[in-house]
Design a protein around this motif. Structure first.
Motif, mmCIF file in Angstrom:
data_model
loop_
_atom_site.group_PDB
_atom_site.id
_atom_site.type_symbol
_atom_site.label_atom_id
_atom_site.label_comp_id
_atom_site.label_asym_id
_atom_site.label_seq_id
_atom_site.Cartn_x
_atom_site.Cartn_y
_atom_site.Cartn_z
ATOM 1 N N GLY A 1 10.040 -2.358 5.293
ATOM 2 C CA GLY A 1 9.035 -2.987 6.141
ATOM 3 C C GLY A 1 8.910 -4.460 5.875
ATOM 4 N N THR A 2 8.085 -5.101 6.682
ATOM 5 C CA THR A 2 7.844 -6.525 6.515
ATOM 6 C C THR A 2 7.059 -6.772 5.233
ATOM 7 N N GLY A 3 7.506 -7.729 4.449
ATOM 8 C CA GLY A 3 6.808 -8.077 3.214
ATOM 9 C C GLY A 3 7.425 -9.308 2.600
ATOM 10 N N LEU A 4 6.739 -9.880 1.645
ATOM 11 C CA LEU A 4 7.252 -11.061 0.962
ATOM 12 C C LEU A 4 7.788 -10.691 -0.423
ATOM 13 N N PRO A 5 8.795 -11.427 -0.915
ATOM 14 C CA PRO A 5 9.443 -11.074 -2.177
ATOM 15 C C PRO A 5 8.517 -11.041 -3.394
ATOM 16 N N ASN A 6 7.743 -12.101 -3.631
ATOM 17 C CA ASN A 6 6.929 -12.132 -4.842
ATOM 18 C C ASN A 6 5.949 -10.959 -4.954
ATOM 19 N N PRO A 7 5.125 -10.695 -3.923
ATOM 20 C CA PRO A 7 4.194 -9.576 -4.031
ATOM 21 C C PRO A 7 4.890 -8.215 -4.132
ATOM 22 N N SER A 8 6.130 -8.135 -3.621
ATOM 23 C CA SER A 8 6.847 -6.850 -3.561
ATOM 24 C C SER A 8 7.709 -6.578 -4.788
ATOM 25 N N THR A 9 7.813 -7.544 -5.697
ATOM 26 C CA THR A 9 8.779 -7.474 -6.793
ATOM 27 C C THR A 9 8.726 -6.171 -7.578
ATOM 28 N N ALA A 10 7.534 -5.781 -8.044
ATOM 29 C CA ALA A 10 7.428 -4.594 -8.913
ATOM 30 C C ALA A 10 7.908 -3.338 -8.202
ATOM 31 N N TYR A 11 7.556 -3.201 -6.920
ATOM 32 C CA TYR A 11 7.943 -1.995 -6.183
ATOM 33 C C TYR A 11 9.415 -2.018 -5.791
ATOM 34 N N LEU A 12 9.965 -3.206 -5.547
ATOM 35 C CA LEU A 12 11.408 -3.287 -5.306
ATOM 36 C C LEU A 12 12.175 -2.888 -6.565
ATOM 37 N N GLU A 13 11.700 -3.338 -7.706
ATOM 38 C CA GLU A 13 12.360 -3.017 -8.974
ATOM 39 C C GLU A 13 12.276 -1.530 -9.300
ATOM 40 N N SER A 14 11.130 -0.909 -8.975
ATOM 41 C CA SER A 14 10.951 0.520 -9.293
ATOM 42 C C SER A 14 11.639 1.427 -8.283
ATOM 43 N N GLY A 15 11.975 0.871 -7.107
ATOM 44 C CA GLY A 15 12.569 1.683 -6.052
ATOM 45 C C GLY A 15 11.551 2.242 -5.075
ATOM 46 N N ALA A 16 10.269 1.936 -5.295
ATOM 47 C CA ALA A 16 9.236 2.417 -4.364
ATOM 48 C C ALA A 16 9.369 1.725 -3.007
ATOM 49 N N GLY B 1 0.808 -1.213 0.000
ATOM 50 C CA GLY B 1 0.000 0.000 0.000
ATOM 51 C C GLY B 1 0.838 1.258 0.000
ATOM 52 N N VAL B 2 1.855 1.294 0.858
ATOM 53 C CA VAL B 2 2.732 2.470 0.920
ATOM 54 C C VAL B 2 3.558 2.576 -0.360
ATOM 55 N N GLY B 3 4.037 1.442 -0.858
ATOM 56 C CA GLY B 3 4.810 1.451 -2.092
ATOM 57 C C GLY B 3 4.019 2.008 -3.260
ATOM 58 N N ARG B 4 2.760 1.628 -3.333
ATOM 59 C CA ARG B 4 1.887 2.152 -4.398
ATOM 60 C C ARG B 4 1.738 3.657 -4.292
ATOM 61 N N ALA B 5 1.526 4.150 -3.065
ATOM 62 C CA ALA B 5 1.367 5.599 -2.865
ATOM 63 C C ALA B 5 2.643 6.340 -3.246
ATOM 64 N N ILE B 6 3.785 5.793 -2.865
ATOM 65 C CA ILE B 6 5.066 6.427 -3.193
ATOM 66 C C ILE B 6 5.278 6.455 -4.704
ATOM 67 N N GLU B 7 4.999 5.342 -5.351
ATOM 68 C CA GLU B 7 5.209 5.267 -6.796
ATOM 69 C C GLU B 7 4.293 6.214 -7.551
ATOM 70 N N GLU B 8 3.010 6.243 -7.160
ATOM 71 C CA GLU B 8 2.054 7.113 -7.851
ATOM 72 C C GLU B 8 2.368 8.586 -7.646
ATOM 73 N N ALA B 9 3.030 8.903 -6.536
ATOM 74 C CA ALA B 9 3.418 10.290 -6.274
ATOM 75 C C ALA B 9 4.714 10.667 -6.993
ATOM 76 N N GLY B 10 5.291 9.714 -7.720
ATOM 77 C CA GLY B 10 6.550 9.979 -8.412
ATOM 78 C C GLY B 10 7.737 10.078 -7.471
ATOM 79 N N LEU B 11 7.626 9.405 -6.317
ATOM 80 C CA LEU B 11 8.660 9.527 -5.292
ATOM 81 C C LEU B 11 9.502 8.260 -5.127
ATOM 82 N N ALA B 12 9.348 7.309 -6.057
ATOM 83 C CA ALA B 12 10.145 6.082 -5.978
ATOM 84 C C ALA B 12 11.627 6.424 -6.020
ATOM 85 N N GLY B 13 12.364 5.915 -5.043
ATOM 86 C CA GLY B 13 13.785 6.209 -4.963
ATOM 87 C C GLY B 13 14.101 7.497 -4.239
ATOM 88 N N LYS B 14 13.058 8.269 -3.913
ATOM 89 C CA LYS B 14 13.250 9.533 -3.192
ATOM 90 C C LYS B 14 12.754 9.431 -1.749
#
Length: 320
Positions: free
Chosen positions: A232-247, A214-227
């Protein structure tokens, strides 16, 4: 080695039952745990082993499930409490009736034969925060999310995070302990509110398995990935896209599959009247040399060594 155990005579003629009760069914974290419960069931075909849980992260619903199971006379319960305090009464009554109780993520649970943790919770919370501090350069505003204020481990993690952050005078905690109830959409909305209220925020430390999504989505949509940093706690498969984008900066976890197996292994040992000994191997990865000491009540606290921190460079080593 010290040995502490509970002698519980088991009748060889009876099919013994262990039911795992999770916080919420149908989310990746506890779907993964169910694969462990299923695997343990396959390895012990002479036992009746299964996993159940409420449809939403609601402690009242979980209490009702536990009540119903105790009424049916289940031999052992492996419970991941939404709120340990709410379950104390029914777990105590179950133990009085001879039911073996094993808990997880609840080292403050008094009415349990054993609580098993994947690692020291204070160490884990501090490790998450240290990774966040590194990303933030040791300064700036940051905030925290928990599944619920009654979740023992989540509050331990953010508490240890706050303590770790004291090493960095430039880090400023704002609006802490946002409750997510493990709902990615609700967390997304709350994270958007925080980003609006604190446009200069630099970091989020989260606890429930869906919070990073949820937080990763908000960060990415705000254009703040990597900024803006997110650890936090999470599992690799569901988190893949946001880890790759830097969110998502990094995720911390233990394998719920292994935790499910470890809980059931302890329950089986106790049903067989066997001792749980300090340093023993539970036969589960991450729990090969557990620490055993007195718990919050009359039971045991069993601690493994299953902590993992992963980021964009390493998460592919743990795809589940």
């Amino acid at each position: 080695m010290s040995a502490i155990g509970f002698a519980t005579p088991a009748s060889a003629q009876d099919t013994k039952s262990i039911t795992t009760v999770v916080k919420i069914s149908g989310i990746p974290w506890f779907d993964r745990m169910e694969t462990g419960v299923t695997k343990f069931a396959e390895e012990n075909p002479d036992m009746n082993i299964r996993q159940v849980g409420p449809a939403t992260a609601d402690s009242a619903q979980q209490l009702q499930i536990v009540n119903d199971l105790v009424a049916t006379g289940v031999d052992a319960l492996a419970v991941v409490p939404m709120d340990p305090d709410i379950l104390e009464g029914i777990l105590g009554r179950a133990m009085d009736r001879g039911t073996i109780i094993v808990t997880h993520e609840a080292d403050n649970q008094a009415n349990t034969n054993a609580d098993i943790e994947a690692f020291d919770n204070n160490d884990y919370g501090a490790a998450l925060n240290e990774r966040l501090a590194q990303c933030m350069g040791g300064e700036g505003k940051w905030t925290t999310f928990v599944g619920s204020l009654g979740s023992r481990t989540h509050m331990q993690w953010v508490g240890a995070g706050e303590e770790n952050a004291q090493k960095y005078p430039g880090m400023e905690l704002v609006d802490p302990n946002n409750e997510s109830f493990d709902d990615a959409n609700g967390t997304y909305e709350k994270a958007k509110e925080i980003l609006r209220k604190h446009p200069d925020i630099k970091g989020f430390q989260t606890s429930a398995g869906n919070d990073v999504l949820g937080v990763g989505r908000a960060i990415e949509e705000a254009g703040l990935a990597g900024k803006v940093c997110l650890v936090g706690t999470g599992l690799p498969n569901p988190s893949t896209a946001y880890l790759e984008s830097g969110a998502i900066t990094a995720i911390g976890f233990w394998d719920p599959q292994k935790a499910g197996m470890a809980m059931n292994a302890v329950a089986k040992l106790m049903l067989e009247g066997k001792e749980i000994t300090d340093g023993m191997d539970l036969g589960v990865e991450g729990y090969e040399q557990v620490t055993v000491k007195p718990g919050a009540g009359k039971g045991l606290l069993i601690v493994g060594n299953g902590m993992v921190l992963a980021d964009k460079e390493t998460y592919k080593d743990y795809l589940f």
